[in-house]
Structures are given as structure tokens and as C-alpha cells.
Design an enzyme around this catalytic site. Sequence first.
Site, PDB file in Angstrom:
ATOM      1  N   LYS A 121      -7.230   4.801   9.654  1.00 35.02           N
ATOM      2  CA  LYS A 121      -6.271   5.377   9.333  1.00 35.02           C
ATOM      3  C   LYS A 121      -6.626   6.858   8.649  1.00 35.02           C
ATOM      4  O   LYS A 121      -7.327   6.603   7.668  1.00 35.02           O
ATOM      5  CB  LYS A 121      -5.089   4.870   8.466  1.00 35.02           C
ATOM      6  CG  LYS A 121      -3.669   5.407   8.602  1.00 35.02           C
ATOM      7  CD  LYS A 121      -2.711   4.113   8.031  1.00 35.02           C
ATOM      8  CE  LYS A 121      -1.680   4.754   7.486  1.00 35.02           C
ATOM      9  NZ  LYS A 121      -0.781   3.688   6.945  1.00 35.02           N
TER      10      LYS A 121
ATOM     11  N   HIS B 191       6.769   3.553  -5.647  1.00 36.40           N
ATOM     12  CA  HIS B 191       5.729   2.498  -5.807  1.00 36.40           C
ATOM     13  C   HIS B 191       5.865   2.228  -7.382  1.00 36.40           C
ATOM     14  O   HIS B 191       5.575   1.025  -7.516  1.00 36.40           O
ATOM     15  CB  HIS B 191       4.348   3.166  -5.451  1.00 36.40           C
ATOM     16  CG  HIS B 191       4.127   3.502  -3.920  1.00 36.40           C
ATOM     17  ND1 HIS B 191       3.667   4.595  -3.547  1.00 36.40           N
ATOM     18  CD2 HIS B 191       4.282   2.817  -3.123  1.00 36.40           C
ATOM     19  CE1 HIS B 191       3.550   4.549  -2.247  1.00 36.40           C
ATOM     20  NE2 HIS B 191       3.818   3.287  -1.874  1.00 36.40           N
TER      21      HIS B 191
ATOM     22  N   ARG C  57      12.666  -1.451   0.691  1.00 34.25           N
ATOM     23  CA  ARG C  57      13.593  -0.548   0.688  1.00 34.25           C
ATOM     24  C   ARG C  57      14.783  -0.743   1.436  1.00 34.25           C
ATOM     25  O   ARG C  57      15.982  -0.194   0.824  1.00 34.25           O
ATOM     26  CB  ARG C  57      12.941   0.700   1.422  1.00 34.25           C
ATOM     27  CG  ARG C  57      11.614   1.418   0.378  1.00 34.25           C
ATOM     28  CD  ARG C  57      10.883   2.399   1.066  1.00 34.25           C
ATOM     29  NE  ARG C  57      10.201   1.683   2.206  1.00 34.25           N
ATOM     30  CZ  ARG C  57       9.235   2.389   2.817  1.00 34.25           C
ATOM     31  NH1 ARG C  57       8.891   3.421   2.578  1.00 34.25           N
ATOM     32  NH2 ARG C  57       8.849   1.790   3.992  1.00 34.25           N
TER      33      ARG C  57
ATOM     34  N   SER D 283       5.394   7.559   1.461  1.00 35.94           N
ATOM     35  CA  SER D 283       4.434   8.449   1.516  1.00 35.94           C
ATOM     36  C   SER D 283       4.319   9.405   2.585  1.00 35.94           C
ATOM     37  O   SER D 283       4.154  10.602   2.509  1.00 35.94           O
ATOM     38  CB  SER D 283       3.031   7.924   1.341  1.00 35.94           C
ATOM     39  OG  SER D 283       2.988   7.238   0.016  1.00 35.94           O
TER      40      SER D 283
HETATM   41  O1  PNS Z   1       1.357   0.852   1.757  1.00 29.43           O
HETATM   42  P1  PNS Z   1       1.097   0.219   3.174  1.00 29.43           P
HETATM   43  O2  PNS Z   1       0.303   0.977   4.013  1.00 29.43           O
HETATM   44  O3  PNS Z   1       2.525  -0.185   3.774  1.00 29.43           O
HETATM   45  O4  PNS Z   1       0.418  -1.292   2.837  1.00 29.43           O
HETATM   46  C1  PNS Z   1       0.206  -2.026   3.500  1.00 29.43           C
HETATM   47  C2  PNS Z   1      -0.827  -3.388   3.226  1.00 29.43           C
HETATM   48  C3  PNS Z   1      -1.889  -2.667   2.567  1.00 29.43           C
HETATM   49  C4  PNS Z   1       0.068  -4.087   2.220  1.00 29.43           C
HETATM   50  C5  PNS Z   1      -1.073  -4.159   4.203  1.00 29.43           C
HETATM   51  O5  PNS Z   1      -1.395  -3.445   5.496  1.00 29.43           O
HETATM   52  C6  PNS Z   1      -2.258  -5.266   3.976  1.00 29.43           C
HETATM   53  O6  PNS Z   1      -1.943  -5.996   3.444  1.00 29.43           O
HETATM   54  N1  PNS Z   1      -3.313  -4.764   4.854  1.00 29.43           N
HETATM   55  C7  PNS Z   1      -4.562  -5.571   4.548  1.00 29.43           C
HETATM   56  C8  PNS Z   1      -4.868  -6.230   5.888  1.00 29.43           C
HETATM   57  C9  PNS Z   1      -4.268  -7.758   6.057  1.00 29.43           C
HETATM   58  O7  PNS Z   1      -4.294  -8.568   4.860  1.00 29.43           O
HETATM   59  N2  PNS Z   1      -3.683  -7.980   7.233  1.00 29.43           N
HETATM   60  C10 PNS Z   1      -2.984  -9.243   7.462  1.00 29.43           C
HETATM   61  C11 PNS Z   1      -1.704  -9.230   7.111  1.00 29.43           C
HETATM   62  S1  PNS Z   1      -0.705 -10.573   7.716  1.00 29.43           S
END
Ligand code: PNS
Length: 158
Positions: A41, A17, A90, A127
Site C-alpha cells: 500500500k 484514533h 465508527r 485517514s
Molecule cells: O488502519 P487499518 O488500515 O484499518 O488497520 C488494519 C489492520 C492493520 C488492523 C489490519 O489490516 C491487520 O491486522 N493487518 C495485519 C495482517 C493480518 O493479521 N491479517 C489477518 C486478519 S484476519
Amino acid sequence: MRRVVCPGSFDPVTNGHLDIIGRTSRLYDEVVVAVLINIEKRSLFTVDERIEMLQAVTKEYGNIRVEKFHGLLVDFCRQQSIPTIVKGLRAVSDFDYELQMAQLNYRMSGVETLFMSTNPEYSFLSSSRLKEIARYGGDVSGLVPDLVHDLLVERLRG
Ligand code: PNS
């Protein structure tokens, strides 16, 4: 002001990150690191703990602001006047999921997503894997900042 968001769960922040955040900070005036509040979660660290860790390990970059958000990322972007999301990729396995999210986000709001290739040194890192290794006593030093390493070991031991 060229502003961008690096969103994620950051439970906890890893060197992978940090590599993306640091490289992004050289391209933009301000990087907003947005920590998702996800009540569905189970997390190892609270959102506020994750924010504190992020603030400590990004302090030296000088143009990072750490915030939390819930709901849709694009709503957060609108509230904060952020036109662009940066995501680290990645491997090909990330691509399907990330492409779909980028396209949906653009469709909903016009917010653009730019992908940055992860430093190969960290391309295997996540993570969740990190927590699994640390939980069973594996050595995760070098994969997370020292401060995070100590908090991780302490939390999993306690
Ligand atoms: O570190 P992560 O868990 O892979 O991050 C994922 C994250 C936070 C970037 C993603 O889950 C997100 O943007 N969540 C917010 C909800 C949202 O906007 N959902 C619609 C996506 S199309």
C-alpha cells in the site's frame, strides 16, 4: 500487567484514533500501538514518521508504547504477550469487515478483539478521507492533532 494492542496503518494518526487510544489507556496498564508495515500500500508517511507522530501525540498518556509490525497481527500479539486487540467501530459499515477479522484472529490464535464505539464527534473520520480533503486544500484542523496537521499540510504542499 494488563496489556492490549491498538493496531492500524495510522497514515497519519487522527483525533479519532487518539480518542480510542486514550480511552483504552485508562482501562489497561499498557497500550501497544502497532503500526502495520504494508509494502503493498502506498502511504503518505513512512512507518518511522508515523511512529514518531504517534509517540509525540500519545506521550501525555504515560502508558503507550508504539511499535511496528509486519505479517499477521496475531503473531505480533504472541511475540509481545498481548491477549487482546482493541478496535474502534465508527458505524455499521465497519462491522462486517471487523467482525470477520476478529473471528479469524480468534480462530487462529485465541486472541480476543474488543470493540470500542467511536466518539460521535469523529465517527465520519478516516485517514484516507482526511488526506483527500487536505490534498485539495480543505481545512482539516480539529480532525488531527496540531503537530500532525502541520506535517500533513507540509507534505501535501511539497
Ligand atoms: O488502519 P487499518 O488500515 O484499518 O488497520 C488494519 C489492520 C492493520 C488492523 C489490519 O489490516 C491487520 O491486522 N493487518 C495485519 C495482517 C493480518 O493479521 N491479517 C489477518 C486478519 S484476519
